[in-house]
Design a protein around this motif. Structure first.
Motif, short mmCIF file in Angstrom:
data_model
loop_
_atom_site.label_atom_id
_atom_site.label_comp_id
_atom_site.label_asym_id
_atom_site.label_seq_id
_atom_site.Cartn_x
_atom_site.Cartn_y
_atom_site.Cartn_z
N GLU A 503 51.38 39.52 170.63
CA GLU A 503 52.92 40.15 170.62
C GLU A 503 53.08 41.37 169.85
OE1 GLU A 503 55.18 36.87 169.16
OE2 GLU A 503 54.07 35.32 170.17
N TYR A 504 52.12 41.84 168.96
CA TYR A 504 52.43 42.97 168.29
C TYR A 504 51.20 44.06 168.46
CZ TYR A 504 55.97 40.17 166.07
OH TYR A 504 57.04 39.46 165.68
N GLY A 505 50.21 43.74 169.18
CA GLY A 505 49.20 44.48 169.39
C GLY A 505 48.06 45.03 168.61
N LEU A 506 48.24 43.81 167.42
CA LEU A 506 47.29 44.32 166.39
C LEU A 506 45.80 43.66 166.11
CD1 LEU A 506 49.91 44.66 163.45
CD2 LEU A 506 48.84 46.67 164.63
N GLU A 507 44.72 44.23 165.93
CA GLU A 507 43.67 43.56 166.06
C GLU A 507 43.41 43.40 164.66
OE1 GLU A 507 41.27 42.22 168.11
OE2 GLU A 507 41.73 42.81 170.11
N THR A 508 43.61 42.30 164.13
CA THR A 508 43.54 41.94 162.54
C THR A 508 42.28 41.39 162.32
OG1 THR A 508 44.97 40.31 162.77
CG2 THR A 508 46.09 41.98 162.18
N TYR A 509 41.81 41.38 161.08
CA TYR A 509 40.77 40.59 160.70
C TYR A 509 40.87 39.53 159.62
CZ TYR A 509 38.96 44.78 162.91
OH TYR A 509 38.62 45.77 163.73
N LEU A 510 40.52 38.22 159.72
CA LEU A 510 40.89 37.25 158.72
C LEU A 510 39.55 37.00 158.12
CD1 LEU A 510 42.70 34.48 161.13
CD2 LEU A 510 43.51 36.31 159.52
N GLY A 511 39.78 36.82 156.71
CA GLY A 511 38.70 36.45 155.79
C GLY A 511 38.25 35.01 155.96
N PRO A 512 37.50 34.38 155.29
CA PRO A 512 37.13 32.91 155.30
C PRO A 512 38.25 32.11 154.93
CG PRO A 512 36.07 34.14 153.67
CD PRO A 512 36.44 35.11 154.42
N LEU A 513 38.39 30.97 155.94
CA LEU A 513 39.57 30.04 155.39
C LEU A 513 39.39 29.49 154.15
CD1 LEU A 513 42.15 29.41 157.10
CD2 LEU A 513 40.91 27.55 157.93
N GLN A 514 40.24 29.33 153.22
CA GLN A 514 40.06 28.76 152.02
C GLN A 514 40.99 27.57 151.89
OE1 GLN A 514 38.60 31.36 148.81
NE2 GLN A 514 38.99 32.87 150.09
N VAL A 515 40.78 26.54 151.00
CA VAL A 515 41.71 25.43 150.78
C VAL A 515 42.49 25.89 149.39
CG1 VAL A 515 41.61 23.45 149.55
CG2 VAL A 515 40.22 23.82 151.24
N ALA A 516 43.82 25.50 149.63
CA ALA A 516 45.08 25.85 148.63
C ALA A 516 44.79 24.87 147.47
CB ALA A 516 46.31 25.87 149.11
N TYR A 517 44.21 25.10 146.63
CA TYR A 517 44.03 24.38 145.41
C TYR A 517 45.26 24.63 144.47
CZ TYR A 517 38.93 23.29 146.58
OH TYR A 517 37.97 23.12 147.67
N ARG A 518 45.00 23.73 143.36
CA ARG A 518 46.33 23.76 142.35
C ARG A 518 45.45 23.55 141.02
NH1 ARG A 518 51.65 21.18 145.21
NH2 ARG A 518 51.84 22.63 146.89
N GLU A 519 46.25 23.82 139.84
CA GLU A 519 45.72 23.62 138.54
C GLU A 519 46.81 22.71 137.61
OE1 GLU A 519 43.87 27.03 136.97
OE2 GLU A 519 43.55 28.02 139.01
N THR A 520 46.25 22.15 136.63
CA THR A 520 47.18 21.60 135.59
C THR A 520 46.39 21.42 134.45
OG1 THR A 520 48.61 19.70 135.32
CG2 THR A 520 46.43 19.15 136.05
N ILE A 521 46.90 21.22 133.41
CA ILE A 521 46.36 20.97 132.23
C ILE A 521 46.31 19.48 131.40
CG2 ILE A 521 47.09 23.51 131.25
CD1 ILE A 521 49.29 21.97 129.78
N LEU A 522 45.45 19.41 130.55
CA LEU A 522 45.30 17.87 130.29
C LEU A 522 45.82 17.47 128.75
CD1 LEU A 522 41.67 17.50 131.51
CD2 LEU A 522 43.80 17.06 132.60
N ASN A 523 46.15 18.64 128.01
CA ASN A 523 46.69 18.50 126.53
C ASN A 523 47.65 19.40 126.26
OD1 ASN A 523 44.70 20.20 126.64
ND2 ASN A 523 44.53 20.32 124.63
N SER A 524 48.48 19.07 125.04
CA SER A 524 49.51 20.10 124.57
C SER A 524 48.96 20.93 123.97
CB SER A 524 50.43 19.26 123.95
OG SER A 524 51.20 18.29 124.91
N VAL A 525 49.54 22.41 123.98
CA VAL A 525 48.97 23.50 123.14
C VAL A 525 50.32 24.36 123.00
CG1 VAL A 525 46.60 23.59 124.02
CG2 VAL A 525 48.26 24.63 125.24
N ARG A 526 50.26 25.21 121.95
CA ARG A 526 51.04 26.28 121.40
C ARG A 526 50.59 27.48 121.37
NH1 ARG A 526 55.86 24.34 117.36
NH2 ARG A 526 56.27 22.19 118.22
#
Length: 730
Positions: A503-526
């Motif tokens: 639709e836009y006439g652009l030959e783009t290049y895709l990098g390797p497909l990766q999973v969208a991970y998330r992060e969290t913490i396990l303890n309280s810190v200041r």
């Protein structure tokens, strides 16, 4: 070309301001082919009753039908249940196409995108407009693939009714559950159509039971099949006690015969139908008090005397109340059962005046949609779905008003009326419709233009595609400066890549497909941080102390709290800057640079030098939160998918063995006709490329469906392996 086309749903109620629900760029295609007239003879029925001589229907002749004669419906189902084939037959029998399209041949009206025709699936929703026996029907064919669930979501929120299509050999499947829940959320009345009754393994009884058990719905059997699988030849109308048989010599299924069931000709079928009708009457009477009173007062001795029209009216009320769902059957591919389905749509699904949508449309230029073509029209009455051109700053889910003052005035008036009527729901909120709930992407990859000179063109293309598809997210990697594409699945990103090219006439290049991970913490810190910077003759000084702690409830956004010691006056002028800084810090975690979730951030102290800019406040807070997150014990969260694999018994063992190697957790194994259905959970990272492996293991006979379940903590071994791989150590 189509980016600035928008489709709108219009309410039947008039209020003194303009309320438009923008459900964004549907595919629009008009096939203004003319159908050869057909004159019915005797009792042989045709899909075009009353069509005489050269009186061919035109889109212009049905621009403004009475509102009671309008039906706004969607077709929804699991992938490959036959939605598009059903839509194709509907268009043919209603008189707007001259030939029957076929998904395998790639010549259907609603699946006209190159990607759809190549893959034989629906990717974008398509709107078509036609009429049937004096009714105007606005129909939207929706995708069945899980990667394009948002397409279904944004359609259902402005439709009045829906037809749920089922594969009669499979019953309720994984994506069926998803779209059914979406329809529940938007309170959409439904009709069930058990398709593929001609298919080997088709079972009317099994499909009905799966609706009852898995969807927790009460099916109203309005039809019974005459034969199943290879012997399927027609249906019985339970309400009228008539049998409908399609002419075996007809190639298009246009002609069928409707005959009353007689004792002398069909004693067994008549007995079965009578029992089914009596059960239907009792079932409807249990759900509708008005109908129950009628039956008890006049027809309790003999249900056969109950007029079909009375029963149909009661079924209509029950369908609108969503206490039960009418069930019909047929075979779209074999051209059987579509005309009665259309009759049911007009008879049982609501008109716009029977739905309560508090918004009004008034636009300068209007178009009537028919897939990817359109007809310009001078005006449109309430209750219709139309298309407009030129809205350059709107996106899916927007509510458009003529002015802020008119919107507020309408909201106040609606609130007053709501109080008068003692309504529990807030009418003011109904006026400004809620935005579409957009699921978080689970895959991402980098995308690059062929040269730096094409970067602006790529950015334009992605901007247009994002407006059309809000489930597509685009961000800039702060470390590498690369553009990152985030989507709902492998197919979703593949389609976006292909559309950019075509639709836009652009030959783009895709990098390797990766999973969208998330992060969290396990303890309280200041953590404490101070930012002291002089710009020109102005000193900017901020000192903050924050606490980061994990929370048990799942929350994508950080929960922000303030200690009692924080000065209220200071907080009032700086709260927005503080929260911007916290949100900014949680966009990238310390382990993988993935978003932080399930955390609470508490501001314990805040000191601001007079004249310090809000930008500096945000920067200091963000830096302090990042410092706290780095000090905490950290955990990677990975997306966990619901998996459903349908496989022949002979291939069950190798499939289970393969899933065990993929860290799969099997919950149960069901029996579906001659197949086994494996239901369980599997990490998304382990399922990439699974379709190719599954085809190899089962000789191409198995199918599977995926849906995001939740994010779960990785075990220490898998987390270390992932971190080492990302850092290049393995």
């Amino acid at each position: 070309m189509w980016t600035n086309l928008r489709i709108f749903a219009m309410s039947h109620q008039t209020i003194p301001s303009v309320y438009i629900n923008n459900i964004c760029c549907y595919k629009i295609r008009a096939s203004l082919k003319r159908l050869k007239p057909h004159v019915p003879l005797g009792r042989n029925c045709s899909s075009l009753p009353g069509l005489i001589g050269n009186d061919i229907k035109s889109l212009h002749s049905i621009i403004n039908p009475p509102i009671a004669k309008i039906r706004n419906i969607g077709i929804m189902a699991h992938i490959d249940a036959g939605k598009t084939t059903t839509t194709e037959r509907i268009l043919y029998y209603s008189g707007y196409t001259r030939s029957l399209g076929d998904v395998d041949d790639g010549d259907t009206v609603t699946d006209f995108m190159a990607q759809e025709r190549e893959r034989g699936i629906t990717i974008q929703s398509a709107a078509v407009t036609f009429d049937w026996k004096g009714y105007r029907v606005n129909l939207i064919d929706t995708p069945g693939h899980v990667d394009f669930t948002l397409e279904v979501e944004r359609c259902l929120r402005v439709l009045d009714g829906a037809v749920a299509v089922f594969d009669a050999s499979a019953g309720v499947e994984a994506q069926t559950l998803t779209v059914w829940r979406q329809a529940d959320k938007h309170n959409i009345p439904r009709i069930c159509f058990l398709n593929k009754m001609d298919k080997t393994g088709a079972s009317f009884k099994y499909a009905v039971e799966s609706i009852r058990e898995k969807l927790k719905a009460k099916p109203l059997l309005l039809q019974l099949p005459i034969g199943e699988a290879k012997t399927f030849k027609g249906v019985v109308d339970v309400v009228t006690k008539e049998k409908l048989l399609w002419n075996c010599n007809s190639n298009d299924g246009k002609d069928f015969e409707r005959k009353p069931l007689l004792e002398m000709n069909d004693p067994e079928l008549l007995k079965e139908t009578t029992e089914a009708r009596n059960a239907l009457i009792e079932q409807v009477a249990d759900l509708d008090d008005e109908f129950a009173d009628l039956v008890l007062e006049e027809f309790s001795e003999n249900f056969d005397l109950l007029p079909a029209e009375k029963l149909q009216t009661a079924i209509h009320r029950v369908t609108l109340a969503q206490t039960a769902v009418p069930v019909l059957c047929g075979s779209a591919l074999k051209n059987k059962g579509i005309q009665p389905l259309l009759d049911a749509v007009t008879m049982y699904l609501p008109s716009p005046e029977e739905c309560n949508y508090e918004f009004l449309e008034r636009i300068s230029r209007l178009l009537l949609p028919f897939a990817d073509q359109h007809v310009e029209i001078p005006s449109l009455t309430a209750g219709n779905i139309a298309l407009t051109v030129g809205l350059k700053h709107t996106a899916t889910g927007d509510t458009i008003v003529s002015s802020k003052s008119s919107a507020l005035a309408a909201a106040r008036r609606a609130k007053r009326e709501g109080e008068k009527k003692h309504r529990q729901n807030n009418e003011a909120e109904r006026l400004l419709l809620a935005g579409v709930e957009i699921p978080e992407p689970v895959f991402f990859c980098t995308i690059e233009p062929p040269s730096l000179s094409k970067q602006p063109d790529l950015e334009h293309a992605l901007k247009c595609l994002q407006r059309e598809d809000p489930s597509l997210k685009v961000r800039l990697d702060p470390d590498s400066g690369q553009t990152v594409l985030c989507g709902m699945g492998e197919l979703h990103i593949e389609i976006i890549h292909d559309r950019i090219k075509r639709e836009y006439g652009l030959e783009t290049y895709l990098g390797p497909l990766q999973v969208a991970y998330r992060e969290t913490i396990l303890n309280s810190v200041r953590a404490t941080d101070t930012l002291d910077r002089t710009l020109g003759d102005k000193r900017h000084l901020v000192t903050v102390e924050v606490e980061a702690r994990p929370i048990e409830t799942s929350s994508v956004m950080p929960v922000i709290e303030y200690a009692e010691s924080i000065n209220e006056g200071l907080l009032k002028v700086s709260q927005e800057a503080i929260e911007n800084g916290i949100h900014s810090a949680c966009l990238q975690g310390p382990l993988l640079g993935s978003p932080i979730q399930d955390v609470a951030i508490t501001l314990h102290s805040l000191t601001i030098h007079p004249g310090t800019s809000t930008t500096m406040i945000s920067a200091c807070v963000s830096r302090c939160v990042q410092k706290a997150l780095k000090k905490a014990d950290k955990q990677v969260l990975e997306p966990l998918m619901n998996l459903e694999v349908t496989v022949a018994r002979d291939y069950l063992s190798p499939v289970l063995a393969d899933l065990a190697q993929r860290r799969g957790n099997i919950q149960e194994i069901q029996t579906r006709q001659d197949n086994k259905v494996v239901i369980g959970f599997v990490p998304l990272a382990e399922i990439m490329g699974y379709s190719t492996v599954l085809r190899t293991l089962t000789s191409g006979s198995a199918t599977f469906a995926l849906e995001l379940s939740t994010y779960q903590a990785m075990n220490p071994q898998d987390q270390n392996t992932l971190l080492n791989r990302r850092s290049g150590l393995t």
